[in-house]
Scaffold this active site. Structure first.
Site, PDB file in Angstrom:
ATOM      1  N   PRO A  84       1.065  -0.922  -0.272  1.00  0.00           N
ATOM      2  CA  PRO A  84       0.135   0.070   0.134  1.00  0.00           C
ATOM      3  C   PRO A  84       1.242   0.926  -0.424  1.00  0.00           C
ATOM      4  O   PRO A  84       1.656   1.152   1.063  1.00  0.00           O
ATOM      5  CB  PRO A  84      -0.677  -0.336   1.125  1.00  0.00           C
ATOM      6  CG  PRO A  84      -0.733  -1.234   1.678  1.00  0.00           C
ATOM      7  CD  PRO A  84       0.596  -2.000   0.656  1.00  0.00           C
ATOM      8  N   CYS A  85       0.991   2.424  -1.027  1.00  0.00           N
ATOM      9  CA  CYS A  85       1.225   3.717  -1.467  1.00  0.00           C
ATOM     10  C   CYS A  85       0.720   4.388  -0.280  1.00  0.00           C
ATOM     11  O   CYS A  85       1.322   5.164   0.382  1.00  0.00           O
ATOM     12  CB  CYS A  85       1.162   4.141  -2.382  1.00  0.00           C
ATOM     13  SG  CYS A  85      -0.396   4.485  -2.958  1.00  0.00           S
ATOM     14  N   GLN A  86      -0.159   4.489   0.429  1.00  0.00           N
ATOM     15  CA  GLN A  86      -0.403   5.115   1.456  1.00  0.00           C
ATOM     16  C   GLN A  86       0.150   6.096   1.741  1.00  0.00           C
ATOM     17  O   GLN A  86       0.219   7.333   2.702  1.00  0.00           O
ATOM     18  CB  GLN A  86      -2.184   5.243   2.151  1.00  0.00           C
ATOM     19  CG  GLN A  86      -2.902   4.541   1.286  1.00  0.00           C
ATOM     20  CD  GLN A  86      -3.497   3.287   0.387  1.00  0.00           C
ATOM     21  OE1 GLN A  86      -2.282   3.020   1.019  1.00  0.00           O
ATOM     22  NE2 GLN A  86      -4.470   2.902   0.130  1.00  0.00           N
ATOM     23  N   PHE A 118       3.143   6.584   1.877  1.00  0.00           N
ATOM     24  CA  PHE A 118       4.299   7.551   1.755  1.00  0.00           C
ATOM     25  C   PHE A 118       3.408   8.558   0.529  1.00  0.00           C
ATOM     26  O   PHE A 118       4.272   9.476   0.121  1.00  0.00           O
ATOM     27  CB  PHE A 118       5.236   6.615   1.085  1.00  0.00           C
ATOM     28  CG  PHE A 118       5.275   5.175   1.569  1.00  0.00           C
ATOM     29  CD1 PHE A 118       6.663   5.349   2.751  1.00  0.00           C
ATOM     30  CD2 PHE A 118       5.235   3.946   1.449  1.00  0.00           C
ATOM     31  CE1 PHE A 118       6.759   4.410   3.050  1.00  0.00           C
ATOM     32  CE2 PHE A 118       5.343   2.729   2.467  1.00  0.00           C
ATOM     33  CZ  PHE A 118       6.598   3.549   3.239  1.00  0.00           C
ATOM     34  N   SER A 119       2.505   7.949   0.263  1.00  0.00           N
ATOM     35  CA  SER A 119       1.691   9.737  -0.543  1.00  0.00           C
ATOM     36  C   SER A 119       1.186  10.324   0.399  1.00  0.00           C
ATOM     37  O   SER A 119       1.377  10.688   1.540  1.00  0.00           O
ATOM     38  CB  SER A 119       0.270   8.590  -1.179  1.00  0.00           C
ATOM     39  OG  SER A 119      -0.381   8.736  -0.648  1.00  0.00           O
TER      40      SER A 119
END
Length: 409
Positions: free
Chosen positions: A167-169, A171-172
């Site tokens: 999951p990228c959240q 780091f986004s």
């Protein structure tokens, strides 16, 4: 194109002026990641009115009571599978983590790797994978799809390539960039899987922010250090349009090989396409958004802005906008990205107030590099969420092909 009426508001409308003190939203949210907007009562009421108007317009359109359709149903010119000719993987196998709607899975499959298993916690995304590939082993849902519950040692010796996009959240920007403090940080699970399976190679993918100085310590301590004793790892950032996808979308990839010989033999994938005047030797021109969707020539075309996942934040949405700049770009292309419709017939019937072309789920999937027949399962917002979270399959194909070139020698 008919004369443009009053501009329709969107998720990123900035024309509503502050009038009075800030008040909380009436809609409760239990999400710890929700960042409530600081709005006055007057601002909130205007947004409520917009929502009511949008619901009524959609109801009228579906009932055949709305304005007469303006646009013909589009016939796309872009065919993503042309960018991913099926390769012979010579029996090499791959296992997928955090599979989502299947962007990496599809690209890796087209590159020639035989599917071993996919793990995905969202039930709808798991159903998408099963519907797309009935012969795949797909583990999904809160129990079977939760990688934290899996003993990956059972696949040791049976997997040549492990791939996944945690999951990228964490780091986004949309996810507050809390890194390891975010409970959605699953890179430690990806690292654990690599250690337990011991594949010949792995591909880990994420948003480019993970490669920024802000997270350099995280990358060093959570990804590189735990694996560098057993793997030779390289990090690359790639742009989707460089591989024929009509969208501005950058992703970071961590590619690791178990032996130095394999690592030294590997070369990063080189661009196959270009946009604008930056032509490359032997490369093809990437289509602009309007051309890709098969829309009439209006004298201007450009790459699509990065589409956002509708699953970002605590509430469902059918907008793919991620910024004011994206809104302006879509406006210049005369494309309406809010209230994305489930299919092209519904999009044609639901006429946008400004007369712009309304996107459908198949259109958004195409923008992301999925073929027309990839069957996203779930409500419209869920389908858009799977698409927006995915790696563009042609980009995944390019990376997986570069790994295949080394492993198959």
């Amino acid at each position: 194109m008919p004369e443009r009426p009053i501009q329709q508001h969107s998720l990123f409308d900035t024309s509503i002026e502050a009038e009075g003190p800030i008040v909380p939203s009436r809609i409760p949210s239990t999400s710890p990641f929700h960042q409530p907007r600081a709005l006055t009562e007057a601002q909130r009421e205007k947004f409520r009115q917009m929502s009511r108007e949008s619901r009524e317009a959609r109801r009228s359109a579906l009932a055949g009571e709305g304005p007469a359709p303006i646009h013909e149903i589009n016939l796309p010119n872009f065919h993503p599978l042309d960018l991913m000719p099926q390769r012979d993987g010579k029996g090499l196998t791959a296992l997928s983590l955090f599979s989502g709607g299947g962007g990496l899975d599809l690209g890796v499959e087209r590159a020639g790797f035989t599917h071993t298993a996919s793990f995905e916690i969202m039930p709808e995304a798991g159903d998408t994978l099963r519907k797309a590939r009935s012969d795949w082993a797909v583990f999904s849902g809160e129990t079977d799809g939760d990688v934290r519950r899996v003993n990956f040692k059972q696949w040791r010796g049976d997997v040549d390539l492990l791939h996944g996009g945690p999951p990228c959240q964490p780091f986004s920007n949309a996810g507050r960039q809390k890194g390891h403090l975010d409970e959605r940080d699953m890179w430690p699970q990806f690292v654990r899987a690599v250690k337990e399976i011991r594949p010949a190679a792995f591909i880990g993918e994420n948003v480019p922010a993970l490669a920024s100085p802000k997270f350099s310590d995280y990358v060093s301590t959570s990804i590189m250090a735990p694996l560098s004793g057993s793997y030779h790892i390289q990090k690359i950032i790639l742009q989707a349009s460089d591989f024929g996808v009509p969208q501005v979308r950058r992703r970071v990839f961590f590619i690791g090989f178990r032996t130095k010989k394999l690592a030294n033999a590997w070369s990063a994938p080189q661009p196959t396409h270009y946009w604008g005047d930056a032509s490359i030797a032997g490369g093809e021109r990437c289509m602009g958004l309007r051309e890709a969707l098969g829309l009439p020539d209006i004298g201007v075309d450009d790459l699509s802005p990065t589409i956002r996942s509708s699953l970002t934040g605590p509430r469902h949405t059918t907008s793919i906008l991620n910024s004011v700049a994206a809104q302006r770009k879509f406006e210049s292309l005369q494309i309406w990205p809010n209230g994305v419709a489930a299919d092209r017939a519904s999009a044609r019937a639901f006429v946008a107030k400004n007369g712009h072309f309304r996107l459908s789920v198949p259109d958004v999937a195409l923008i992301q590099g999925f073929p027309e027949d990839w069957p996203f399962v779930g409500a419209t917002y869920m389908a858009l969420g799977q698409i927006g979270n995915a790696v563009p399959p042609p980009l995944a194909y390019a990376v997986a092909s570069s790994v295949l070139d080394v492993l198959s020698k």
